[in-house]
Design a protein around this motif. Sequence first.
Motif, PDB file in Angstrom:
ATOM      1  N   ILE A 208       0.839  -1.203   0.000  1.00  0.00           N
ATOM      2  CA  ILE A 208       0.000   0.000   0.000  1.00  0.00           C
ATOM      3  C   ILE A 208       0.868   1.245   0.000  1.00  0.00           C
ATOM      4  O   ILE A 208       0.655   2.185  -0.782  1.00  0.00           O
ATOM      5  CB  ILE A 208      -0.954   0.003   1.210  1.00  0.00           C
ATOM      6  N   PHE A 209       1.873   1.285   0.869  1.00  0.00           N
ATOM      7  CA  PHE A 209       2.747   2.453   0.938  1.00  0.00           C
ATOM      8  C   PHE A 209       3.466   2.692  -0.384  1.00  0.00           C
ATOM      9  O   PHE A 209       3.505   3.815  -0.895  1.00  0.00           O
ATOM     10  CB  PHE A 209       3.774   2.263   2.058  1.00  0.00           C
ATOM     11  N   LEU A 210       4.038   1.639  -0.957  1.00  0.00           N
ATOM     12  CA  LEU A 210       4.828   1.789  -2.179  1.00  0.00           C
ATOM     13  C   LEU A 210       3.991   2.266  -3.362  1.00  0.00           C
ATOM     14  O   LEU A 210       4.418   3.164  -4.112  1.00  0.00           O
ATOM     15  CB  LEU A 210       5.508   0.461  -2.535  1.00  0.00           C
ATOM     16  N   PHE A 211       2.793   1.681  -3.524  1.00  0.00           N
ATOM     17  CA  PHE A 211       2.040   1.928  -4.742  1.00  0.00           C
ATOM     18  C   PHE A 211       0.895   2.923  -4.590  1.00  0.00           C
ATOM     19  O   PHE A 211       0.399   3.442  -5.589  1.00  0.00           O
ATOM     20  CB  PHE A 211       1.529   0.602  -5.311  1.00  0.00           C
ATOM     21  N   GLU A 212       0.502   3.216  -3.340  1.00  0.00           N
ATOM     22  CA  GLU A 212      -0.523   4.231  -3.131  1.00  0.00           C
ATOM     23  C   GLU A 212       0.083   5.587  -2.787  1.00  0.00           C
ATOM     24  O   GLU A 212      -0.549   6.628  -3.008  1.00  0.00           O
ATOM     25  CB  GLU A 212      -1.484   3.804  -2.017  1.00  0.00           C
ATOM     26  N   TYR A 216       3.931   8.225  -5.905  1.00  0.00           N
ATOM     27  CA  TYR A 216       3.392   9.535  -6.260  1.00  0.00           C
ATOM     28  C   TYR A 216       4.149  10.668  -5.550  1.00  0.00           C
ATOM     29  O   TYR A 216       4.344  11.738  -6.132  1.00  0.00           O
ATOM     30  CB  TYR A 216       1.910   9.624  -5.892  1.00  0.00           C
ATOM     31  N   LEU A 217       4.557  10.433  -4.296  1.00  0.00           N
ATOM     32  CA  LEU A 217       5.200  11.486  -3.513  1.00  0.00           C
ATOM     33  C   LEU A 217       6.720  11.491  -3.646  1.00  0.00           C
ATOM     34  O   LEU A 217       7.361  12.523  -3.432  1.00  0.00           O
ATOM     35  CB  LEU A 217       4.831  11.323  -2.027  1.00  0.00           C
ATOM     36  N   GLY A 218       7.289  10.342  -3.982  1.00  0.00           N
ATOM     37  CA  GLY A 218       8.745  10.244  -4.070  1.00  0.00           C
ATOM     38  C   GLY A 218       9.370   9.845  -2.745  1.00  0.00           C
ATOM     39  O   GLY A 218       8.754   9.944  -1.677  1.00  0.00           O
ATOM     40  N   LYS A 219      10.611   9.382  -2.813  1.00  0.00           N
ATOM     41  CA  LYS A 219      11.299   8.882  -1.614  1.00  0.00           C
ATOM     42  C   LYS A 219      11.743   9.999  -0.682  1.00  0.00           C
ATOM     43  O   LYS A 219      11.944   9.759   0.517  1.00  0.00           O
ATOM     44  CB  LYS A 219      12.511   8.052  -2.039  1.00  0.00           C
ATOM     45  N   GLU A 220      11.895  11.218  -1.193  1.00  0.00           N
ATOM     46  CA  GLU A 220      12.318  12.321  -0.333  1.00  0.00           C
ATOM     47  C   GLU A 220      11.190  12.839   0.541  1.00  0.00           C
ATOM     48  O   GLU A 220      11.426  13.358   1.627  1.00  0.00           O
ATOM     49  CB  GLU A 220      12.868  13.465  -1.200  1.00  0.00           C
ATOM     50  N   ARG A 221       9.955  12.689   0.057  1.00  0.00           N
ATOM     51  CA  ARG A 221       8.817  13.268   0.773  1.00  0.00           C
ATOM     52  C   ARG A 221       7.974  12.246   1.512  1.00  0.00           C
ATOM     53  O   ARG A 221       6.981  12.601   2.144  1.00  0.00           O
ATOM     54  CB  ARG A 221       7.912  14.019  -0.213  1.00  0.00           C
ATOM     55  N   SER A 222       8.331  10.990   1.440  1.00  0.00           N
ATOM     56  CA  SER A 222       7.518   9.964   2.107  1.00  0.00           C
ATOM     57  C   SER A 222       8.422   8.908   2.720  1.00  0.00           C
ATOM     58  O   SER A 222       9.486   8.590   2.182  1.00  0.00           O
ATOM     59  CB  SER A 222       6.553   9.311   1.116  1.00  0.00           C
ATOM     60  N   SER A 223       8.001   8.370   3.844  1.00  0.00           N
ATOM     61  CA  SER A 223       8.765   7.303   4.496  1.00  0.00           C
ATOM     62  C   SER A 223       7.829   6.411   5.300  1.00  0.00           C
ATOM     63  O   SER A 223       6.705   6.793   5.623  1.00  0.00           O
ATOM     64  CB  SER A 223       9.852   7.888   5.407  1.00  0.00           C
ATOM     65  N   TYR A 224       8.314   5.218   5.592  1.00  0.00           N
ATOM     66  CA  TYR A 224       7.548   4.208   6.322  1.00  0.00           C
ATOM     67  C   TYR A 224       8.000   4.229   7.772  1.00  0.00           C
ATOM     68  O   TYR A 224       9.202   4.168   8.061  1.00  0.00           O
ATOM     69  CB  TYR A 224       7.825   2.835   5.711  1.00  0.00           C
ATOM     70  N   LYS A 253       9.766  -5.443  -3.455  1.00  0.00           N
ATOM     71  CA  LYS A 253      11.114  -4.950  -3.152  1.00  0.00           C
ATOM     72  C   LYS A 253      11.093  -3.437  -3.045  1.00  0.00           C
ATOM     73  O   LYS A 253      10.197  -2.772  -3.582  1.00  0.00           O
ATOM     74  CB  LYS A 253      12.115  -5.367  -4.242  1.00  0.00           C
ATOM     75  N   SER A 254      12.103  -2.897  -2.351  1.00  0.00           N
ATOM     76  CA  SER A 254      12.244  -1.445  -2.243  1.00  0.00           C
ATOM     77  C   SER A 254      13.721  -1.086  -2.364  1.00  0.00           C
ATOM     78  O   SER A 254      14.585  -1.808  -1.858  1.00  0.00           O
ATOM     79  CB  SER A 254      11.693  -0.951  -0.893  1.00  0.00           C
ATOM     80  N   ASP A 255      14.008   0.032  -3.025  1.00  0.00           N
ATOM     81  CA  ASP A 255      15.393   0.499  -3.091  1.00  0.00           C
ATOM     82  C   ASP A 255      15.723   1.449  -1.942  1.00  0.00           C
ATOM     83  O   ASP A 255      16.790   2.061  -1.922  1.00  0.00           O
ATOM     84  CB  ASP A 255      15.688   1.161  -4.439  1.00  0.00           C
ATOM     85  N   CYS A 257      16.825   1.417   1.711  1.00  0.00           N
ATOM     86  CA  CYS A 257      17.501   0.392   2.511  1.00  0.00           C
ATOM     87  C   CYS A 257      16.684  -0.045   3.719  1.00  0.00           C
ATOM     88  O   CYS A 257      16.500  -1.240   3.958  1.00  0.00           O
ATOM     89  CB  CYS A 257      18.869   0.921   2.951  1.00  0.00           C
ATOM     90  N   GLU A 258      16.173   0.919   4.493  1.00  0.00           N
ATOM     91  CA  GLU A 258      15.445   0.582   5.717  1.00  0.00           C
ATOM     92  C   GLU A 258      14.179  -0.216   5.420  1.00  0.00           C
ATOM     93  O   GLU A 258      13.827  -1.137   6.159  1.00  0.00           O
ATOM     94  CB  GLU A 258      15.082   1.860   6.488  1.00  0.00           C
ATOM     95  N   LEU A 259      13.516   0.139   4.337  1.00  0.00           N
ATOM     96  CA  LEU A 259      12.279  -0.563   4.000  1.00  0.00           C
ATOM     97  C   LEU A 259      12.570  -1.967   3.478  1.00  0.00           C
ATOM     98  O   LEU A 259      11.853  -2.916   3.798  1.00  0.00           O
ATOM     99  CB  LEU A 259      11.483   0.239   2.965  1.00  0.00           C
ATOM    100  N   GLN A 260      13.629  -2.120   2.706  1.00  0.00           N
ATOM    101  CA  GLN A 260      14.004  -3.452   2.241  1.00  0.00           C
ATOM    102  C   GLN A 260      14.407  -4.333   3.414  1.00  0.00           C
ATOM    103  O   GLN A 260      14.116  -5.538   3.432  1.00  0.00           O
ATOM    104  CB  GLN A 260      15.140  -3.370   1.225  1.00  0.00           C
ATOM    105  N   GLN A 261      15.063  -3.749   4.406  1.00  0.00           N
ATOM    106  CA  GLN A 261      15.423  -4.516   5.606  1.00  0.00           C
ATOM    107  C   GLN A 261      14.169  -4.998   6.334  1.00  0.00           C
ATOM    108  O   GLN A 261      14.143  -6.118   6.855  1.00  0.00           O
ATOM    109  CB  GLN A 261      16.277  -3.653   6.535  1.00  0.00           C
ATOM    110  N   LEU A 262      13.121  -4.169   6.355  1.00  0.00           N
ATOM    111  CA  LEU A 262      11.864  -4.588   6.973  1.00  0.00           C
ATOM    112  C   LEU A 262      11.237  -5.727   6.178  1.00  0.00           C
ATOM    113  O   LEU A 262      10.749  -6.708   6.761  1.00  0.00           O
ATOM    114  CB  LEU A 262      10.899  -3.410   7.059  1.00  0.00           C
ATOM    115  N   ILE A 263      11.246  -5.622   4.858  1.00  0.00           N
ATOM    116  CA  ILE A 263      10.720  -6.706   4.011  1.00  0.00           C
ATOM    117  C   ILE A 263      11.464  -8.002   4.294  1.00  0.00           C
ATOM    118  O   ILE A 263      10.862  -9.070   4.475  1.00  0.00           O
ATOM    119  CB  ILE A 263      10.843  -6.328   2.521  1.00  0.00           C
TER     120      ILE A 263
END
Length: 280
Positions: A208-212, A216-224, A253-255, A257-263
């Motif tokens: 949901i976070f990645l695709f919703e 749209y917001l980009g990695k600089e403006r959004s985080s998990y 998958k996520s590029d 690092c922190e999110l990929q570690q969670l996956i």
Amino acid sequence: MAISASIHALLAGEQVAGSKLNSKLRDELLAEGMLLVISHGSRKSYRARDTEALKRFLIDKDESFRILEIDASDSRASMAIETGNSKLVMVRSCPGFPVNSYEPIECFLDGEAFIVNPQEGSFLFVAEWEKFIIPEDVVVIGIENMENFRMIRKQRVFFEEYLQVHKLSNRVLFVSRYPQSTDLRRWLCAIPNHYLYFGDFDLAGINIFLFEFQQYLGKERSSYLIPDDVGFRLKSGSRKRYDEQYCRFKDIKSDVCELQQLIDLICHERRAYDQEGYMC
């Protein structure tokens, strides 16, 4: 729009064979946690977890599903007589999204000062979201679970400690994606604020976070939001929910690092953990 027989069956609480469902809609409903998966050997069928929640999701996703709110006995002719508008069925009754805060946030709504400061036990709903403006130094925290969203004061210390460690502003506005429409995402795309997503710690939540949001917001403006102790908590999480989600999301998958570690951690533990666990 004619509602398919499979959708009517799901809303009636019946099982529907996977082959009878539109694959794109089926995958979206699975990602949103709307469906239960029932295996029959190599075949699968599906049932709604909550028929009312499913109906609300469909209506908010696509105005064409608004026909579900009209009794079968109501014709366009009778609606025109009663309301003067036979197309009323196509109008969304509740645009916008809920907002909450545990301290006053000075905002603007349609050019007028608007203080977001709900009394404990309540929250606000912003319907005219296109005219809703917040200070640029406010971090917007999106909460998936409505119980967590309603009880933000029980999580205040948790949020404040996380924001401090990650060097984010401690001025926060909480938002919810309920009802599940694109209004929240469209509003986020129109403002410069950072968006912090707080959902369940499972593959569906990350999807949901990645695709919703992130795409749209980009990695600089959004985080998990990933708490330091999530690895420990996952050990007591749900293996059943992980197994239900695995086939659909095993390649996620996520590029970042922190999110990929969670996956990787979720897949290593083969468990899913609900965000409700962080309410004190």
